[in-house]
Scaffold this motif. Structure first.
Motif, PDB file in Angstrom:
ATOM      1  N   GLU A  44       0.827  -1.208   0.000  1.00  0.00           N
ATOM      2  CA  GLU A  44       0.000   0.000   0.000  1.00  0.00           C
ATOM      3  C   GLU A  44       0.860   1.257   0.000  1.00  0.00           C
ATOM      4  O   GLU A  44       0.566   2.211  -0.723  1.00  0.00           O
ATOM      5  N   SER A  45       1.927   1.284   0.792  1.00  0.00           N
ATOM      6  CA  SER A  45       2.790   2.467   0.808  1.00  0.00           C
ATOM      7  C   SER A  45       3.534   2.616  -0.519  1.00  0.00           C
ATOM      8  O   SER A  45       3.727   3.731  -1.004  1.00  0.00           O
ATOM      9  N   GLN A  47       2.371   1.689  -3.417  1.00  0.00           N
ATOM     10  CA  GLN A  47       1.369   2.164  -4.385  1.00  0.00           C
ATOM     11  C   GLN A  47       1.150   3.662  -4.223  1.00  0.00           C
ATOM     12  O   GLN A  47       1.035   4.390  -5.212  1.00  0.00           O
ATOM     13  N   ALA A  48       1.084   4.146  -2.987  1.00  0.00           N
ATOM     14  CA  ALA A  48       0.907   5.578  -2.743  1.00  0.00           C
ATOM     15  C   ALA A  48       2.110   6.355  -3.284  1.00  0.00           C
ATOM     16  O   ALA A  48       1.946   7.411  -3.897  1.00  0.00           O
ATOM     17  N   GLU A  49       3.305   5.837  -3.059  1.00  0.00           N
ATOM     18  CA  GLU A  49       4.508   6.495  -3.571  1.00  0.00           C
ATOM     19  C   GLU A  49       4.516   6.487  -5.100  1.00  0.00           C
ATOM     20  O   GLU A  49       4.895   7.472  -5.732  1.00  0.00           O
ATOM     21  N   LYS A  50       4.082   5.402  -5.692  1.00  0.00           N
ATOM     22  CA  LYS A  50       4.002   5.310  -7.155  1.00  0.00           C
ATOM     23  C   LYS A  50       3.047   6.357  -7.710  1.00  0.00           C
ATOM     24  O   LYS A  50       3.345   7.027  -8.707  1.00  0.00           O
ATOM     25  N   ASP A  51       1.883   6.518  -7.063  1.00  0.00           N
ATOM     26  CA  ASP A  51       0.909   7.516  -7.512  1.00  0.00           C
ATOM     27  C   ASP A  51       1.475   8.929  -7.398  1.00  0.00           C
ATOM     28  O   ASP A  51       1.283   9.755  -8.295  1.00  0.00           O
ATOM     29  N   LEU A  52       2.183   9.202  -6.300  1.00  0.00           N
ATOM     30  CA  LEU A  52       2.793  10.513  -6.105  1.00  0.00           C
ATOM     31  C   LEU A  52       3.835  10.786  -7.182  1.00  0.00           C
ATOM     32  O   LEU A  52       3.868  11.867  -7.781  1.00  0.00           O
ATOM     33  N   ALA A  54       4.036   9.401 -10.129  1.00  0.00           N
ATOM     34  CA  ALA A  54       3.377   9.525 -11.431  1.00  0.00           C
ATOM     35  C   ALA A  54       2.816  10.934 -11.614  1.00  0.00           C
ATOM     36  O   ALA A  54       2.892  11.501 -12.717  1.00  0.00           O
ATOM     37  N   ALA A  55       2.272  11.516 -10.547  1.00  0.00           N
ATOM     38  CA  ALA A  55       1.766  12.889 -10.622  1.00  0.00           C
ATOM     39  C   ALA A  55       2.911  13.869 -10.867  1.00  0.00           C
ATOM     40  O   ALA A  55       2.772  14.812 -11.667  1.00  0.00           O
ATOM     41  N   GLN A  56       4.047  13.658 -10.204  1.00  0.00           N
ATOM     42  CA  GLN A  56       5.205  14.527 -10.414  1.00  0.00           C
ATOM     43  C   GLN A  56       5.726  14.409 -11.838  1.00  0.00           C
ATOM     44  O   GLN A  56       6.104  15.411 -12.452  1.00  0.00           O
ATOM     45  N   GLU A  58       3.947  13.692 -14.456  1.00  0.00           N
ATOM     46  CA  GLU A  58       2.996  14.377 -15.332  1.00  0.00           C
ATOM     47  C   GLU A  58       3.208  15.885 -15.296  1.00  0.00           C
ATOM     48  O   GLU A  58       3.143  16.556 -16.337  1.00  0.00           O
TER      49      GLU A  58
END
Length: 103
Positions: A44-45, A47-52, A54-56, A58
């Motif tokens: 879970e952590s 995945q959260a880091e991956k999402d963060l 990915a936003a950076q 973008e």
């Protein structure tokens, strides 16, 4: 050679687990459950880091596209004036600069 005794087809011999065996299995089950719980938290952590990240990525991609568009447009007079005003503080004659005193 000795003959092996066979159990009748209808009756099978059932082995019973002793208390030590049951305790060992319980401890192993608890250990595996705890490891799975910890791994779930790590997933879970991650995945959260991956999402963060990915936003950076973008945001950086959009900045790169904007810079590429500026480069493709070339150095126009308007773009140079915008850069001079925003980054260098250029003021045209007759313009007033208002400061709020927080500098």
């Amino acid at each position: 050679m000795a003959k092996k005794e066979r159990t009748p087809k209808g009756k099978r011999r059932i082995l019973r687990a002793g208390p030590l065996t049951k305790l060992l299995l319980l401890v192993l089950l608890l250990g595996i459950s705890w490891q799975l719980y910890r791994l779930q938290g790590q997933v879970e952590s991650a995945q959260a880091e991956k999402d963060l990240l990915a936003a950076q990525v973008e945001v950086k991609r959009q900045e790169n596209n904007a810079l590429a568009a500026d480069i493709a447009a070339g150095g126009t007079q308007e773009k140079m004036e915008e850069i001079a005003r925003n980054e260098l503080g250029m003021v045209f004659p007759g313009e007033y600069v208002l400061c709020d005193g927080i500098d």
